[in-house]
Write a protein that holds these residues in place. Structure first.
Motif, PDB file in Angstrom:
ATOM      1  N   ARG A  15      46.495  26.388  32.090  1.00  0.00           N
ATOM      2  CA  ARG A  15      45.995  25.969  30.787  1.00  0.00           C
ATOM      3  C   ARG A  15      45.464  24.569  30.890  1.00  0.00           C
ATOM      4  O   ARG A  15      46.185  23.690  31.323  1.00  0.00           O
ATOM      5  CB  ARG A  15      47.086  26.025  29.724  1.00  0.00           C
ATOM      6  N   PRO A  16      44.286  24.282  30.479  1.00  0.00           N
ATOM      7  CA  PRO A  16      43.264  25.266  30.165  1.00  0.00           C
ATOM      8  C   PRO A  16      42.692  25.821  31.452  1.00  0.00           C
ATOM      9  O   PRO A  16      42.653  25.125  32.461  1.00  0.00           O
ATOM     10  CB  PRO A  16      42.209  24.467  29.397  1.00  0.00           C
ATOM     11  N   GLY A  17      42.253  27.008  31.428  1.00  0.00           N
ATOM     12  CA  GLY A  17      41.652  27.580  32.615  1.00  0.00           C
ATOM     13  C   GLY A  17      41.815  29.077  32.692  1.00  0.00           C
ATOM     14  O   GLY A  17      42.288  29.713  31.754  1.00  0.00           O
ATOM     15  N   PRO A  18      41.421  29.623  33.830  1.00  0.00           N
ATOM     16  CA  PRO A  18      41.422  31.073  33.988  1.00  0.00           C
ATOM     17  C   PRO A  18      42.804  31.623  34.342  1.00  0.00           C
ATOM     18  O   PRO A  18      43.739  30.886  34.631  1.00  0.00           O
ATOM     19  CB  PRO A  18      40.466  31.280  35.151  1.00  0.00           C
ATOM     20  N   LEU A  19      42.870  32.919  34.319  1.00  0.00           N
ATOM     21  CA  LEU A  19      44.038  33.652  34.768  1.00  0.00           C
ATOM     22  C   LEU A  19      43.759  34.044  36.213  1.00  0.00           C
ATOM     23  O   LEU A  19      42.787  34.744  36.482  1.00  0.00           O
ATOM     24  CB  LEU A  19      44.198  34.895  33.886  1.00  0.00           C
ATOM     25  N   LEU A  20      44.546  33.552  37.151  1.00  0.00           N
ATOM     26  CA  LEU A  20      44.347  33.859  38.571  1.00  0.00           C
ATOM     27  C   LEU A  20      45.182  35.076  38.937  1.00  0.00           C
ATOM     28  O   LEU A  20      46.383  35.119  38.674  1.00  0.00           O
ATOM     29  CB  LEU A  20      44.749  32.675  39.434  1.00  0.00           C
ATOM     30  N   VAL A  21      44.525  36.061  39.538  1.00  0.00           N
ATOM     31  CA  VAL A  21      45.191  37.313  39.901  1.00  0.00           C
ATOM     32  C   VAL A  21      44.923  37.600  41.371  1.00  0.00           C
ATOM     33  O   VAL A  21      43.775  37.541  41.814  1.00  0.00           O
ATOM     34  CB  VAL A  21      44.668  38.499  39.052  1.00  0.00           C
ATOM     35  N   GLU A  22      45.989  37.895  42.116  1.00  0.00           N
ATOM     36  CA  GLU A  22      45.804  38.286  43.512  1.00  0.00           C
ATOM     37  C   GLU A  22      45.072  39.612  43.541  1.00  0.00           C
ATOM     38  O   GLU A  22      45.416  40.544  42.828  1.00  0.00           O
ATOM     39  CB  GLU A  22      47.147  38.397  44.230  1.00  0.00           C
ATOM     40  N   GLY A  23      44.033  39.690  44.353  1.00  0.00           N
ATOM     41  CA  GLY A  23      43.190  40.878  44.410  1.00  0.00           C
ATOM     42  C   GLY A  23      43.581  41.791  45.547  1.00  0.00           C
ATOM     43  O   GLY A  23      44.511  41.506  46.285  1.00  0.00           O
ATOM     44  N   PRO A  24      42.854  42.851  45.702  1.00  0.00           N
ATOM     45  CA  PRO A  24      41.719  43.288  44.889  1.00  0.00           C
ATOM     46  C   PRO A  24      42.186  43.752  43.513  1.00  0.00           C
ATOM     47  O   PRO A  24      43.332  44.125  43.329  1.00  0.00           O
ATOM     48  CB  PRO A  24      41.119  44.434  45.692  1.00  0.00           C
ATOM     49  N   VAL A  25      41.263  43.680  42.536  1.00  0.00           N
ATOM     50  CA  VAL A  25      41.612  44.050  41.163  1.00  0.00           C
ATOM     51  C   VAL A  25      40.563  44.966  40.559  1.00  0.00           C
ATOM     52  O   VAL A  25      39.413  45.001  40.993  1.00  0.00           O
ATOM     53  CB  VAL A  25      41.770  42.814  40.251  1.00  0.00           C
ATOM     54  N   GLU A  26      41.000  45.671  39.543  1.00  0.00           N
ATOM     55  CA  GLU A  26      40.120  46.497  38.723  1.00  0.00           C
ATOM     56  C   GLU A  26      40.444  46.136  37.282  1.00  0.00           C
ATOM     57  O   GLU A  26      41.609  46.137  36.888  1.00  0.00           O
ATOM     58  CB  GLU A  26      40.419  47.967  38.986  1.00  0.00           C
ATOM     59  N   VAL A  27      39.416  45.780  36.503  1.00  0.00           N
ATOM     60  CA  VAL A  27      39.603  45.322  35.130  1.00  0.00           C
ATOM     61  C   VAL A  27      38.888  46.286  34.192  1.00  0.00           C
ATOM     62  O   VAL A  27      37.706  46.569  34.380  1.00  0.00           O
ATOM     63  CB  VAL A  27      39.039  43.890  34.942  1.00  0.00           C
ATOM     64  N   THR A  28      39.605  46.767  33.193  1.00  0.00           N
ATOM     65  CA  THR A  28      38.999  47.613  32.170  1.00  0.00           C
ATOM     66  C   THR A  28      38.703  46.739  30.959  1.00  0.00           C
ATOM     67  O   THR A  28      39.600  46.099  30.415  1.00  0.00           O
ATOM     68  CB  THR A  28      39.935  48.772  31.775  1.00  0.00           C
ATOM     69  N   LEU A  29      37.427  46.703  30.566  1.00  0.00           N
ATOM     70  CA  LEU A  29      36.990  45.870  29.458  1.00  0.00           C
ATOM     71  C   LEU A  29      37.219  46.571  28.125  1.00  0.00           C
ATOM     72  O   LEU A  29      37.528  47.765  28.081  1.00  0.00           O
ATOM     73  CB  LEU A  29      35.511  45.522  29.632  1.00  0.00           C
ATOM     74  N   GLU A  30      37.039  45.826  27.021  1.00  0.00           N
ATOM     75  CA  GLU A  30      37.282  46.358  25.682  1.00  0.00           C
ATOM     76  C   GLU A  30      36.440  47.593  25.376  1.00  0.00           C
ATOM     77  O   GLU A  30      36.871  48.483  24.665  1.00  0.00           O
ATOM     78  CB  GLU A  30      36.999  45.288  24.633  1.00  0.00           C
ATOM     79  N   ASP A  31      35.216  47.642  25.938  1.00  0.00           N
ATOM     80  CA  ASP A  31      34.340  48.775  25.660  1.00  0.00           C
ATOM     81  C   ASP A  31      34.607  49.977  26.569  1.00  0.00           C
ATOM     82  O   ASP A  31      33.907  50.977  26.509  1.00  0.00           O
ATOM     83  CB  ASP A  31      32.873  48.368  25.747  1.00  0.00           C
ATOM     84  N   GLY A  32      35.620  49.859  27.435  1.00  0.00           N
ATOM     85  CA  GLY A  32      36.007  50.965  28.303  1.00  0.00           C
ATOM     86  C   GLY A  32      35.372  50.932  29.683  1.00  0.00           C
ATOM     87  O   GLY A  32      35.760  51.711  30.552  1.00  0.00           O
ATOM     88  N   THR A  33      34.392  50.043  29.907  1.00  0.00           N
ATOM     89  CA  THR A  33      33.794  49.946  31.238  1.00  0.00           C
ATOM     90  C   THR A  33      34.788  49.279  32.185  1.00  0.00           C
ATOM     91  O   THR A  33      35.661  48.520  31.771  1.00  0.00           O
ATOM     92  CB  THR A  33      32.478  49.141  31.231  1.00  0.00           C
ATOM     93  N   THR A  34      34.635  49.594  33.459  1.00  0.00           N
ATOM     94  CA  THR A  34      35.532  49.055  34.476  1.00  0.00           C
ATOM     95  C   THR A  34      34.731  48.245  35.485  1.00  0.00           C
ATOM     96  O   THR A  34      33.664  48.673  35.916  1.00  0.00           O
ATOM     97  CB  THR A  34      36.258  50.204  35.200  1.00  0.00           C
ATOM     98  N   VAL A  35      35.241  47.062  35.807  1.00  0.00           N
ATOM     99  CA  VAL A  35      34.641  46.229  36.839  1.00  0.00           C
ATOM    100  C   VAL A  35      35.710  45.972  37.887  1.00  0.00           C
ATOM    101  O   VAL A  35      36.902  45.993  37.589  1.00  0.00           O
ATOM    102  CB  VAL A  35      34.093  44.899  36.271  1.00  0.00           C
ATOM    103  N   ARG A  39      37.926  40.661  46.227  1.00  0.00           N
ATOM    104  CA  ARG A  39      38.342  39.328  46.690  1.00  0.00           C
ATOM    105  C   ARG A  39      39.864  39.238  46.771  1.00  0.00           C
ATOM    106  O   ARG A  39      40.578  39.953  46.073  1.00  0.00           O
ATOM    107  CB  ARG A  39      37.804  38.265  45.750  1.00  0.00           C
ATOM    108  N   PHE A  40      40.369  38.298  47.569  1.00  0.00           N
ATOM    109  CA  PHE A  40      41.818  38.149  47.726  1.00  0.00           C
ATOM    110  C   PHE A  40      42.461  37.522  46.492  1.00  0.00           C
ATOM    111  O   PHE A  40      43.648  37.683  46.241  1.00  0.00           O
ATOM    112  CB  PHE A  40      42.160  37.333  48.976  1.00  0.00           C
ATOM    113  N   CYS A  41      41.667  36.802  45.693  1.00  0.00           N
ATOM    114  CA  CYS A  41      42.141  36.223  44.448  1.00  0.00           C
ATOM    115  C   CYS A  41      40.956  36.127  43.499  1.00  0.00           C
ATOM    116  O   CYS A  41      39.876  35.700  43.911  1.00  0.00           O
ATOM    117  CB  CYS A  41      42.742  34.839  44.686  1.00  0.00           C
ATOM    118  N   VAL A  42      41.152  36.527  42.259  1.00  0.00           N
ATOM    119  CA  VAL A  42      40.079  36.448  41.276  1.00  0.00           C
ATOM    120  C   VAL A  42      40.529  35.595  40.097  1.00  0.00           C
ATOM    121  O   VAL A  42      41.715  35.510  39.796  1.00  0.00           O
ATOM    122  CB  VAL A  42      39.632  37.837  40.768  1.00  0.00           C
ATOM    123  N   ALA A  43      39.557  34.958  39.450  1.00  0.00           N
ATOM    124  CA  ALA A  43      39.817  34.153  38.265  1.00  0.00           C
ATOM    125  C   ALA A  43      39.236  34.889  37.064  1.00  0.00           C
ATOM    126  O   ALA A  43      38.029  35.096  36.984  1.00  0.00           O
ATOM    127  CB  ALA A  43      39.178  32.775  38.420  1.00  0.00           C
TER     128      ALA A  43
END
Length: 77
Positions: A15-35, A39-43
């Motif tokens: 805080r303030p800043g991003p949420l750091l997550v150890e990767g690889p990751v898959e993120v589902t957005l509010e509209d249902g799309t997936t990205v 990477r070994f770590c994503v922000a």
């Protein structure tokens, strides 16, 4: 992404800043799309100012950081 409890992911809050997550990751957005990212770590952006949302592009720095007087003065000759 399977929910395998034997493989825990580390998530770091800044805080303030991003949420750091150890990767690889898959993120589902509010509209249902997936990205995804391999990477070994994503922000992940938490301020929604990022031009590449959901990934952080450090846009939060422009509003969160106190004004640095060195930025407003021309460089010395």
């Amino acid at each position: 992404m399977p929910n395998d409890r034997s493989e825990r992911r580390r998530v770091t809050l800044q805080r303030p800043g991003p949420l750091l997550v150890e990767g690889p990751v898959e993120v589902t957005l509010e509209d249902g799309t997936t990205v995804s990212s391999d990477r070994f770590c994503v922000a992940l952006c938490t301020c929604r100012r990022s031009g590449i949302y959901p990934w952080c592009d450090t846009s939060h720095r422009r509003r969160a950081a106190p004004e640095d007087p060195r930025r407003t003065q021309p460089p010395p000759d």
